[in-house]
Write a protein that holds these residues in place. Structure first.
Motif, PDB file in Angstrom:
ATOM      1  N   CYS A 160       8.212   0.838   2.710  1.00 58.57           N
ATOM      2  CA  CYS A 160       8.581   1.304   1.377  1.00 58.57           C
ATOM      3  C   CYS A 160       7.363   1.242   0.464  1.00 58.57           C
ATOM      4  CB  CYS A 160       9.705   0.438   0.817  1.00 58.57           C
ATOM      5  SG  CYS A 160      10.237   0.907  -0.838  1.00 58.57           S
ATOM      6  N   PHE A 161       6.971   2.390  -0.092  1.00 55.32           N
ATOM      7  CA  PHE A 161       5.782   2.463  -0.927  1.00 55.32           C
ATOM      8  C   PHE A 161       6.079   3.202  -2.226  1.00 55.32           C
ATOM      9  CE2 PHE A 161       4.108   2.216   3.418  1.00 55.32           C
ATOM     10  CZ  PHE A 161       3.201   1.181   3.294  1.00 55.32           C
ATOM     11  N   ASP A 162       5.227   2.934  -3.225  1.00 53.64           N
ATOM     12  CA  ASP A 162       5.288   3.715  -4.452  1.00 53.64           C
ATOM     13  C   ASP A 162       4.920   5.158  -4.114  1.00 53.64           C
ATOM     14  OD1 ASP A 162       5.693   1.227  -5.479  1.00 53.64           O
ATOM     15  OD2 ASP A 162       3.790   1.085  -6.554  1.00 53.64           O
ATOM     16  N   GLY A 163       5.428   6.088  -4.903  1.00 52.91           N
ATOM     17  CA  GLY A 163       5.199   7.494  -4.608  1.00 52.91           C
ATOM     18  C   GLY A 163       3.866   8.037  -5.097  1.00 52.91           C
ATOM     19  N   PHE A 183       9.450   6.634   0.107  1.00 55.89           N
ATOM     20  CA  PHE A 183       8.576   6.737  -1.060  1.00 55.89           C
ATOM     21  C   PHE A 183       9.434   6.763  -2.320  1.00 55.89           C
ATOM     22  CE2 PHE A 183       6.101   8.595   2.407  1.00 55.89           C
ATOM     23  CZ  PHE A 183       4.922   7.864   2.282  1.00 55.89           C
ATOM     24  N   LEU A 184       9.122   5.868  -3.257  1.00 54.40           N
ATOM     25  CA  LEU A 184       9.883   5.767  -4.500  1.00 54.40           C
ATOM     26  C   LEU A 184       9.307   6.714  -5.555  1.00 54.40           C
ATOM     27  CD1 LEU A 184      10.360   1.893  -4.653  1.00 54.40           C
ATOM     28  CD2 LEU A 184      11.886   3.616  -3.671  1.00 54.40           C
ATOM     29  N   PRO A 185      10.096   7.081  -6.554  1.00 58.86           N
ATOM     30  CA  PRO A 185       9.591   7.967  -7.614  1.00 58.86           C
ATOM     31  C   PRO A 185       8.397   7.333  -8.339  1.00 58.86           C
ATOM     32  CG  PRO A 185      11.985   7.746  -7.731  1.00 58.86           C
ATOM     33  CD  PRO A 185      11.519   6.738  -6.739  1.00 58.86           C
ATOM     34  N   ASP A 186       7.547   8.185  -8.904  1.00 65.66           N
ATOM     35  CA  ASP A 186       6.387   7.689  -9.661  1.00 65.66           C
ATOM     36  C   ASP A 186       6.836   6.720 -10.749  1.00 65.66           C
ATOM     37  OD1 ASP A 186       4.635   9.117  -8.178  1.00 65.66           O
ATOM     38  OD2 ASP A 186       4.312  10.719  -9.638  1.00 65.66           O
ATOM     39  N   GLY A 187       6.080   5.629 -10.868  1.00 64.63           N
ATOM     40  CA  GLY A 187       6.382   4.647 -11.897  1.00 64.63           C
ATOM     41  C   GLY A 187       7.410   3.615 -11.482  1.00 64.63           C
ATOM     42  N   GLU A 188       7.975   3.762 -10.305  1.00 63.81           N
ATOM     43  CA  GLU A 188       8.983   2.811  -9.818  1.00 63.81           C
ATOM     44  C   GLU A 188       8.418   1.996  -8.666  1.00 63.81           C
ATOM     45  OE1 GLU A 188      11.721   2.252 -11.242  1.00 63.81           O
ATOM     46  OE2 GLU A 188      12.431   4.074 -12.221  1.00 63.81           O
ATOM     47  N   ASP A 189       8.857   0.738  -8.563  1.00 62.55           N
ATOM     48  CA  ASP A 189       8.597  -0.069  -7.384  1.00 62.55           C
ATOM     49  C   ASP A 189       9.941  -0.633  -6.926  1.00 62.55           C
ATOM     50  OD1 ASP A 189       9.195  -2.276  -9.039  1.00 62.55           O
ATOM     51  OD2 ASP A 189       7.089  -2.620  -9.522  1.00 62.55           O
ATOM     52  N   PRO A 190      10.011  -1.266  -5.765  1.00 61.99           N
ATOM     53  CA  PRO A 190      11.321  -1.747  -5.288  1.00 61.99           C
ATOM     54  C   PRO A 190      12.020  -2.670  -6.286  1.00 61.99           C
ATOM     55  CG  PRO A 190       9.725  -1.814  -3.512  1.00 61.99           C
ATOM     56  CD  PRO A 190       8.954  -1.473  -4.758  1.00 61.99           C
ATOM     57  N   ASP A 191      11.244  -3.515  -6.973  1.00 66.82           N
ATOM     58  CA  ASP A 191      11.805  -4.442  -7.949  1.00 66.82           C
ATOM     59  C   ASP A 191      12.521  -3.677  -9.061  1.00 66.82           C
ATOM     60  OD1 ASP A 191      12.349  -6.426  -9.771  1.00 66.82           O
ATOM     61  OD2 ASP A 191      10.270  -6.930 -10.204  1.00 66.82           O
ATOM     62  N   SER A 192      11.810  -2.734  -9.698  1.00 69.55           N
ATOM     63  CA  SER A 192      12.415  -1.987 -10.814  1.00 69.55           C
ATOM     64  C   SER A 192      13.540  -1.075 -10.329  1.00 69.55           C
ATOM     65  CB  SER A 192      11.339  -1.169 -11.533  1.00 69.55           C
ATOM     66  OG  SER A 192      10.804  -0.158 -10.683  1.00 69.55           O
ATOM     67  N   ALA A 200      -1.937   5.981  -4.334  1.00 66.95           N
ATOM     68  CA  ALA A 200      -2.222   4.711  -3.661  1.00 66.95           C
ATOM     69  C   ALA A 200      -1.123   4.377  -2.654  1.00 66.95           C
ATOM     70  CB  ALA A 200      -2.356   3.588  -4.686  1.00 66.95           C
ATOM     71  N   GLY A 201       0.125   4.678  -3.011  1.00 70.11           N
ATOM     72  CA  GLY A 201       1.238   4.417  -2.098  1.00 70.11           C
ATOM     73  C   GLY A 201       1.146   5.251  -0.840  1.00 70.11           C
ATOM     74  N   HIS A 202       0.757   6.524  -0.988  1.00 69.53           N
ATOM     75  CA  HIS A 202       0.624   7.394   0.185  1.00 69.53           C
ATOM     76  C   HIS A 202      -0.567   6.976   1.055  1.00 69.53           C
ATOM     77  CE1 HIS A 202       3.703  10.552  -0.097  1.00 69.53           C
ATOM     78  NE2 HIS A 202       3.692  10.294  -1.396  1.00 69.53           N
ATOM     79  N   GLU A 203      -1.633   6.507   0.422  1.00 67.09           N
ATOM     80  CA  GLU A 203      -2.784   6.023   1.196  1.00 67.09           C
ATOM     81  C   GLU A 203      -2.395   4.792   2.001  1.00 67.09           C
ATOM     82  OE1 GLU A 203      -5.848   5.426  -1.682  1.00 67.09           O
ATOM     83  OE2 GLU A 203      -6.383   7.561  -1.810  1.00 67.09           O
ATOM     84  N   ALA A 204      -1.639   3.882   1.382  1.00 63.97           N
ATOM     85  CA  ALA A 204      -1.179   2.676   2.089  1.00 63.97           C
ATOM     86  C   ALA A 204      -0.239   3.047   3.235  1.00 63.97           C
ATOM     87  CB  ALA A 204      -0.484   1.727   1.111  1.00 63.97           C
ATOM     88  N   ALA A 205       0.620   4.053   3.001  1.00 63.33           N
ATOM     89  CA  ALA A 205       1.559   4.487   4.040  1.00 63.33           C
ATOM     90  C   ALA A 205       0.807   5.068   5.237  1.00 63.33           C
ATOM     91  CB  ALA A 205       2.529   5.523   3.467  1.00 63.33           C
ATOM     92  N   TRP A 206      -0.222   5.857   4.963  1.00 63.02           N
ATOM     93  CA  TRP A 206      -0.966   6.466   6.064  1.00 63.02           C
ATOM     94  C   TRP A 206      -1.714   5.406   6.877  1.00 63.02           C
ATOM     95  CZ3 TRP A 206      -0.398  10.572   8.720  1.00 63.02           C
ATOM     96  CH2 TRP A 206      -1.396  10.997   9.596  1.00 63.02           C
ATOM     97  N   ARG A 207      -2.263   4.398   6.194  1.00 62.32           N
ATOM     98  CA  ARG A 207      -2.931   3.296   6.926  1.00 62.32           C
ATOM     99  C   ARG A 207      -1.918   2.576   7.811  1.00 62.32           C
ATOM    100  NH1 ARG A 207      -5.528   2.461   1.952  1.00 62.32           N
ATOM    101  NH2 ARG A 207      -4.225   0.645   1.488  1.00 62.32           N
ATOM    102  N   ALA A 208      -0.700   2.393   7.284  1.00 64.24           N
ATOM    103  CA  ALA A 208       0.353   1.754   8.087  1.00 64.24           C
ATOM    104  C   ALA A 208       0.677   2.610   9.301  1.00 64.24           C
ATOM    105  CB  ALA A 208       1.608   1.527   7.241  1.00 64.24           C
ATOM    106  N   LEU A 209       0.751   3.928   9.118  1.00 65.54           N
ATOM    107  CA  LEU A 209       1.039   4.821  10.249  1.00 65.54           C
ATOM    108  C   LEU A 209      -0.091   4.756  11.279  1.00 65.54           C
ATOM    109  CD1 LEU A 209       2.537   8.339  10.281  1.00 65.54           C
ATOM    110  CD2 LEU A 209       0.335   7.990  11.395  1.00 65.54           C
TER     111      LEU A 209
END
Length: 404
Positions: free
Chosen positions: A204-207, A236-245, A210-219
């Motif tokens: 689960c990453f921010d949209g 991928f969460l909407p821009d400005g959101e993280d799992p907490d919010s 940076a979130g997509h870069e982290a996701a690709w490294r994970a892949l």
């Protein structure tokens, strides 16, 4: 000895938890945690604590000696200046203990506490983690994994998020199968550890970018490790959101629906590779094949590799045999499931060393005590090593276990 370092880290953990209850300034930390929607029960479950301002740790832990000062430095809890003086690494922060598979504290994360009218950047980074130490290697450990194993007997899936507060906020809402990588991309060792617990992992990453870069490294780190029924998906969460919010905004049920609808590895793989190509012509197809080639070649799961190559052939409208040739891999042919045993093969009759070790452990669980650090065996590249390490750690955690 490492045993002394574990004891020392346990003392630090108890000190920070005590300070959260007793220190005059701890109310700021408590108010911050309440503002984030956390209950006392969740704070206790994750052993949250408070590191007060100033340098207190050396005097707080028992038996403050020169030897112990060196141990506090080696575990990253103290930092030595050029002039030889030492100071606490963590000051005026909410403390998150990081525990290994046996529940021992091996490191900490500290979150700076925002105070009204103060510039947070002037006081240091928002999150501060322990450095690499004899006990802690961030490429191997996942925050919250011990707590997941305590909460769930049969883990159906694991959600990998980016931060401590994400893990805890999700647990507060009843999603208690989240873990976090510790300031680093998810490594092969992380993935192997996750797959030893279940076959379904969702990142689960921010949209944002940076979130997509982290996701690709994970892949990139995951693809070579995939085997059999193991499944990776991406949320991928909407821009400005993280799992907490997000979970606080929409609640558990809606958030879990998003997890259920997470993007498959194959979908994300091809969508990412197609970025920047744009066209749908011969040259674009050749570029896509060349971009996919190194990733597909690294895969150890030949069945899944074949499926991805076939999907690539379908998208580029090329003959499957041609694409297999361009990628440089052999098309996986389903072999006959049952075949006559090879009576001339010694391996057919001789069990592997890992299987033999498992058999010995089952008959004599006390043998586990002869292995001081079972995790070191994880470096052995043999089938079943993960099960062997888990069994060793389980017996060491429960020394009264017998064969039955």
């Amino acid at each position: 000895a490492k045993t002394n370092l574990y004891d020392l880290m346990g003392q630090c953990d108890r000190y920070y938890r005590q300070q959260l209850r007793q220190h005059p300034k701890a109310q700021i930390a408590i108010d911050y945690l309440k503002e984030r929607g956390l209950s006392g029960e969740i704070a206790a479950r994750y052993n949250l604590g408070y590191a007060p301002p100033g340098n207190n740790l050396e005097q707080a832990v028992s038996g403050s000696t020169q030897g112990q000062t060196e141990q506090l430095i080696s575990t990253g809890m103290l930092i030595r200046k050029d002039n030889g003086e030492t100071y606490d690494r963590f000051r005026h922060r909410v403390m998150f203990p990081i525990r290994d598979s046996r529940g021992r504290v091996i490191a900490f994360g500290g979150r700076i506490i925002p105070e009204e009218g103060q510039d947070m950047d002037a006081k240091g980074p928002k999150y501060l983690n322990s450095p690499e130490t004899p006990l802690f290697h961030k490429g191997r450990e996942l925050y919250g994994l011990y707590e997941v194993r305590q909460a769930i007997r049969h883990i159906q899936r694991l959600l990998v998020v980016e931060g401590y507060m994400d893990v805890i906020a999700l647990a507060q809402q009843g999603i208690d199968y989240a873990v976090a990588s510790l300031g680093t991309a998810c490594t092969v060792e992380h993935v192997q550890k996750l797959f030893r617990l279940c076959n379904n992992v969702v990142f689960c990453f921010d949209g944002d970018r940076a979130g997509h870069e982290a996701a690709w490294r994970a892949l990139e780190n995951t693809l070579p490790a995939l085997q059999g029924t193991q499944q990776i998906r991406f949320l991928f969460l909407p821009d400005g959101e993280d799992p907490d919010s997000m979970v606080r905004k929409i609640g558990k049920q809606a958030f879990e629906e998003k997890i259920d609808q997470a993007m498959s590895l194959s979908q994300y793989f091809f969508e990412h590779l197609r970025e920047g190509i744009g066209r749908h012509d011969l040259e674009a197809h050749r570029t896509l094949i060349e971009k996919a080639k190194p990733y597909l070649q690294e895969m150890s799961d030949k069945s899944y590799q074949s499926l991805l190559v076939k999907e690539l052939a379908s998208y580029t409208k090329k003959d499957e045999r041609e694409v297999f040739g361009l990628i440089g891999v052999t098309q996986n042919v389903q072999k006959q499931r049952f075949s006559a045993p090879n009576t001339h093969s010694s391996t057919a009759l001789t069990p592997s060393l890992v299987r033999s070790a498992l058999r010995c452990l089952l008959h004599s669980p006390a043998l586990a005590e002869t292995i001081e650090e079972p995790k070191t065996l994880s470096q052995i590249d043999q089938p079943g090593v993960g099960l062997l390490v888990d069994l060793l750690e389980n017996i060491k955690s429960n020394p009264t276990l017998n064969t039955a």
